[in-house]
Design an enzyme around this catalytic site. Structure first.
Site, mmCIF file in Angstrom:
data_model
loop_
_atom_site.group_PDB
_atom_site.id
_atom_site.type_symbol
_atom_site.label_atom_id
_atom_site.label_comp_id
_atom_site.label_asym_id
_atom_site.label_seq_id
_atom_site.Cartn_x
_atom_site.Cartn_y
_atom_site.Cartn_z
ATOM 1 N N GLU A 1 -51.300 78.740 -37.021
ATOM 2 C CA GLU A 1 -52.680 77.880 -37.349
ATOM 3 C C GLU A 1 -53.012 78.281 -38.930
ATOM 4 O OE1 GLU A 1 -55.428 77.161 -34.469
ATOM 5 O OE2 GLU A 1 -54.219 77.294 -33.064
ATOM 6 N N LEU B 1 -48.729 69.258 -35.778
ATOM 7 C CA LEU B 1 -48.615 69.017 -37.171
ATOM 8 C C LEU B 1 -47.359 69.569 -37.958
ATOM 9 C CD1 LEU B 1 -50.295 68.697 -39.913
ATOM 10 C CD2 LEU B 1 -51.002 70.927 -39.761
ATOM 11 N N SER B 2 -46.920 70.850 -37.661
ATOM 12 C CA SER B 2 -45.900 71.557 -38.243
ATOM 13 C C SER B 2 -44.346 70.695 -37.870
ATOM 14 C CB SER B 2 -45.239 72.674 -37.748
ATOM 15 O OG SER B 2 -46.664 73.468 -38.124
ATOM 16 N N TRP C 1 -42.300 73.968 -33.798
ATOM 17 C CA TRP C 1 -42.850 75.068 -33.282
ATOM 18 C C TRP C 1 -44.380 74.643 -32.488
ATOM 19 C CZ3 TRP C 1 -39.440 78.095 -34.871
ATOM 20 C CH2 TRP C 1 -38.958 78.102 -35.999
ATOM 21 N N THR D 1 -46.892 74.717 -29.875
ATOM 22 C CA THR D 1 -47.457 75.510 -28.559
ATOM 23 C C THR D 1 -47.711 74.541 -27.452
ATOM 24 O OG1 THR D 1 -48.300 76.965 -30.089
ATOM 25 C CG2 THR D 1 -49.166 76.901 -27.841
ATOM 26 N N SER E 1 -46.512 75.268 -44.014
ATOM 27 C CA SER E 1 -47.598 75.686 -44.793
ATOM 28 C C SER E 1 -47.930 74.160 -45.372
ATOM 29 C CB SER E 1 -47.477 76.937 -45.472
ATOM 30 O OG SER E 1 -47.227 78.014 -44.751
ATOM 31 N N GLY F 1 -42.889 107.990 -27.139
ATOM 32 C CA GLY F 1 -41.843 107.038 -26.414
ATOM 33 C C GLY F 1 -42.255 106.128 -25.212
ATOM 34 N N ILE G 1 -49.090 106.191 -30.990
ATOM 35 C CA ILE G 1 -50.111 107.112 -29.854
ATOM 36 C C ILE G 1 -49.336 107.431 -28.741
ATOM 37 C CG2 ILE G 1 -52.237 107.617 -28.741
ATOM 38 C CD1 ILE G 1 -53.673 106.130 -31.247
HETATM 39 N N1 CAA Z 1 -60.906 71.993 -44.441
HETATM 40 C C1 CAA Z 1 -61.192 71.001 -44.602
HETATM 41 N N2 CAA Z 1 -60.379 70.281 -45.411
HETATM 42 C C2 CAA Z 1 -59.723 70.909 -46.065
HETATM 43 C C3 CAA Z 1 -59.225 72.233 -45.722
HETATM 44 C C4 CAA Z 1 -60.034 72.726 -45.147
HETATM 45 N N3 CAA Z 1 -59.672 73.974 -44.518
HETATM 46 N N4 CAA Z 1 -58.184 72.494 -46.577
HETATM 47 C C5 CAA Z 1 -57.797 71.409 -47.413
HETATM 48 N N5 CAA Z 1 -58.526 70.496 -47.049
HETATM 49 C C6 CAA Z 1 -58.585 69.060 -47.511
HETATM 50 C C7 CAA Z 1 -58.855 69.054 -49.070
HETATM 51 O O1 CAA Z 1 -60.417 68.841 -49.313
HETATM 52 C C8 CAA Z 1 -58.045 67.681 -49.522
HETATM 53 O O2 CAA Z 1 -59.078 66.511 -49.070
HETATM 54 P P1 CAA Z 1 -59.487 65.544 -50.308
HETATM 55 O O3 CAA Z 1 -58.297 64.812 -51.107
HETATM 56 O O4 CAA Z 1 -60.296 64.606 -49.421
HETATM 57 O O5 CAA Z 1 -60.528 66.371 -51.064
HETATM 58 C C9 CAA Z 1 -56.949 67.674 -48.733
HETATM 59 O O6 CAA Z 1 -57.407 68.429 -47.377
HETATM 60 C C10 CAA Z 1 -55.664 68.246 -49.309
HETATM 61 O O7 CAA Z 1 -56.233 69.517 -49.673
HETATM 62 P P2 CAA Z 1 -55.522 70.313 -50.911
HETATM 63 O O8 CAA Z 1 -55.693 69.067 -52.184
HETATM 64 O O9 CAA Z 1 -55.808 71.475 -51.141
HETATM 65 O O10 CAA Z 1 -53.882 70.198 -50.722
HETATM 66 P P3 CAA Z 1 -52.928 71.333 -50.990
HETATM 67 O O11 CAA Z 1 -51.681 71.006 -50.291
HETATM 68 O O12 CAA Z 1 -53.129 71.924 -52.322
HETATM 69 O O13 CAA Z 1 -53.266 72.723 -49.654
HETATM 70 C C11 CAA Z 1 -53.234 73.360 -47.404
HETATM 71 C C12 CAA Z 1 -53.364 72.032 -48.553
HETATM 72 C C13 CAA Z 1 -54.785 74.025 -47.393
HETATM 73 C C14 CAA Z 1 -52.415 74.279 -47.878
HETATM 74 C C15 CAA Z 1 -52.870 72.707 -46.085
HETATM 75 O O14 CAA Z 1 -51.669 72.185 -46.057
HETATM 76 C C16 CAA Z 1 -53.000 73.862 -44.947
HETATM 77 O O15 CAA Z 1 -54.089 74.193 -44.447
HETATM 78 N N6 CAA Z 1 -51.817 74.308 -44.433
HETATM 79 C C17 CAA Z 1 -51.535 74.962 -43.552
HETATM 80 C C18 CAA Z 1 -51.287 74.264 -42.295
HETATM 81 C C19 CAA Z 1 -51.477 75.057 -40.932
HETATM 82 O O16 CAA Z 1 -52.280 75.615 -40.924
HETATM 83 N N7 CAA Z 1 -50.622 74.624 -39.967
HETATM 84 C C20 CAA Z 1 -50.393 75.386 -38.781
HETATM 85 C C21 CAA Z 1 -49.756 74.583 -37.651
HETATM 86 S S1 CAA Z 1 -50.734 74.110 -36.330
HETATM 87 C C22 CAA Z 1 -50.463 75.379 -35.275
HETATM 88 O O17 CAA Z 1 -49.903 76.636 -35.670
HETATM 89 C C23 CAA Z 1 -50.778 75.018 -34.121
HETATM 90 C C24 CAA Z 1 -50.389 75.909 -33.128
HETATM 91 O O18 CAA Z 1 -49.290 75.094 -32.041
HETATM 92 C C25 CAA Z 1 -50.532 77.210 -32.564
#
Ligand code: CAA
Length: 390
Positions: free
Chosen positions: A374, A136-137, A167, A169, A143, A351, A348
């Site tokens: 995540e 995704l990223s 990034w 994994t 974010s 060194g 705790i």
């Molecule tokens: N569960 C389900 N749906 C969700 C949700 C959630 N937790 N969060 C947002 N949505 C949905 C909303 O309902 C909306 O859908 P609809 O338009 O159909 O209603 C849509 O997603 C867009 O949401 P927003 O309008 O709220 O959009 P935004 O841009 O204001 O916010 C955000 C979105 C919540 C910030 C989102 O971009 C987010 O979660 N960002 C973080 C991304 C993330 O976690 N990245 C991690 C990378 S993966 C990783 O790290 C894996 C690895 O390798 C370890």
């Protein structure tokens, strides 16, 4: 390693079933026998736990919640959390590989994939014969995940995939990649698709490996896609479902990372408790000095609170209830606890805590990422505040 006093409480049938306790014991045994012996060297040399992950697959840890029909262990989320917790006490690099494969890749495919996709891709992933990655990223979309720059252009019976992911994994060790990409930019997040990309597809290149502060045994890479032809049959769900797919999948992933954070905290605490009982200063074990005893009391209390939150999120998911808010709260709090407890565990140890041999410095370095991947802690606060204010 010493066991935590909470272990006794957890034997109570209201807390965990016989089967869940057995899973925890199996994960504990595996961790002590297979992960502990080489964990310092793997961290030092940034070596992926290839053999160990293979064994985790054979034991059913790579597809814990997947139905046996698709090669999985058919267990509940709480069992999965218990296994992640145990493994993370020692090796957070192995546990993030497991967490991504289980809760982001396998869960996403089983819940939203077609029958053909489940047969072809989910089954080898659930058996641990192959490893999956969740992509995704991007360099300019972390974010702010709706701002996908990677393009999946509709070309009739295939998508033409172009872009870069960051990034990732399991970036190099994976064979199956779930790639989120924009098909209809004017539709914003409703124009995004999730595609299954296989290693070896023409135009797909694994980029540089990141040198990291912690989880150094985990392979984190950038990925480049140049005119990769991805068959339409590899799209997960309906056209434009990709962002919804990513968000729903991440809700469950956050339980896995919360469990990882809990495990890191518990592992650091157990080491600190053991050390404090053995190490003597001023004629008595340091645990008998109030300065240290109070630290241990705070650490144990925070871990207990985090554990209850993580188990609650898992139980809600198992009950089919809405668990997104609980998952975000559990990740926010458990990751904070992991950082606080691991830092205190180093303190705790004095060194000794600052050198590799005593493990706690690694746990302290590993803890940091749980507040970042995540969904950062700040993103969890967005999810939580929107949830409580709506
Ligand atoms: N569960 C389900 N749906 C969700 C949700 C959630 N937790 N969060 C947002 N949505 C949905 C909303 O309902 C909306 O859908 P609809 O338009 O159909 O209603 C849509 O997603 C867009 O949401 P927003 O309008 O709220 O959009 P935004 O841009 O204001 O916010 C955000 C979105 C919540 C910030 C989102 O971009 C987010 O979660 N960002 C973080 C991304 C993330 O976690 N990245 C991690 C990378 S993966 C990783 O790290 C894996 C690895 O390798 C370890």
């Amino acid at each position: 390693m010493a066991t935590s006093s909470l272990d006794t409480t957890l034997q109570h049938p209201d807390f965990l079933t016989e089967e869940q306790l057995e899973v925890r014991e199996a994960a504990r045994e595996f961790t002590q026998k297979e992960l502990l012996p080489g964990v310092i060297e793997r961290d030092k040399h940034e070596k992926f736990p290839t053999e160990q992950v293979k064994k985790m697959g054979e034991l059913g840890f790579m597809g814990m919640m997947v139905s046996p029909k698709y090669g999985g262990a058919g267990m509940d989320t709480l069992s999965y959390v218990l296994a992640i917790e145990e493994i993370s006490k020692v090796d957070a690099s192995a546990s993030v590989c497991m967490s991504v494969n289980n809760s982001l890749v396998c869960w996403g495919l089983e819940t939203f994939g077609s029958e053909e996709q489940k047969q072809k891709y989910l089954t080898p992933l659930a058996k641990g014969e192959k490893i999956g990655a969740f992509c995704l990223s991007e360099p300019e979309a972390g974010s702010d995940a709706t701002s996908q720059h990677t393009r999946a252009e509709d070309k009739g019976d295939y998508y033409l995939l172009n872009g870069t992911k960051n990034w990732i994994t399991n970036g190099n060790n994976a064979s199956t990649y779930l790639v989120i990409a924009q098909t209809y930019p004017d539709k914003k997040h409703k124009g995004i698709n999730a595609l299954i990309v296989e290693k070896g597809m023409e135009g797909f290149v694994v980029g540089k490996k990141e040198e990291k502060l912690g989880i150094r045994g985990s392979d984190t890479h950038s990925l480049m896609f140049t005119d990769v032809k991805v068959p339409k049959a590899n799209r997960i769900g309906d056209d434009g479902f990709g962002f919804n797919f990513a968000m729903n999948t991440l809700n469950g992933g956050r339980i896995g990372i919360a469990a990882q954070a809990l495990g890191i905290a518990a592992g650091a605490y157990e080491l600190a408790l053991k050390y404090a009982k053995e190490r003597k200063t001023f004629g008595k074990p340091i645990a008998e000095h109030q300065a240290i005893a109070f630290k241990l009391a705070e650490m144990a209390t925070k871990i207990e609170a985090a554990r209850l939150m993580v188990y609650k999120a898992a139980r809600l998911k198992d009950a089919g209830a809405d668990f997104a808010l609980s998952a975000s709260m559990a990740k926010l709090y458990a990751s904070q606890v992991a950082n606080e407890v691991a830092t205190e565990a180093v303190q705790i140890h004095g060194g000794y805590g600052y050198v590799r041999e005593f493990h706690v410095e690694r746990l302290m370095r590993d803890a940091k990422i749980t507040q970042i991947y995540e969904g950062t802690s700040e993103i969890q606060k967005i999810v939580i505040s929107r949830g409580i204010l709506k």
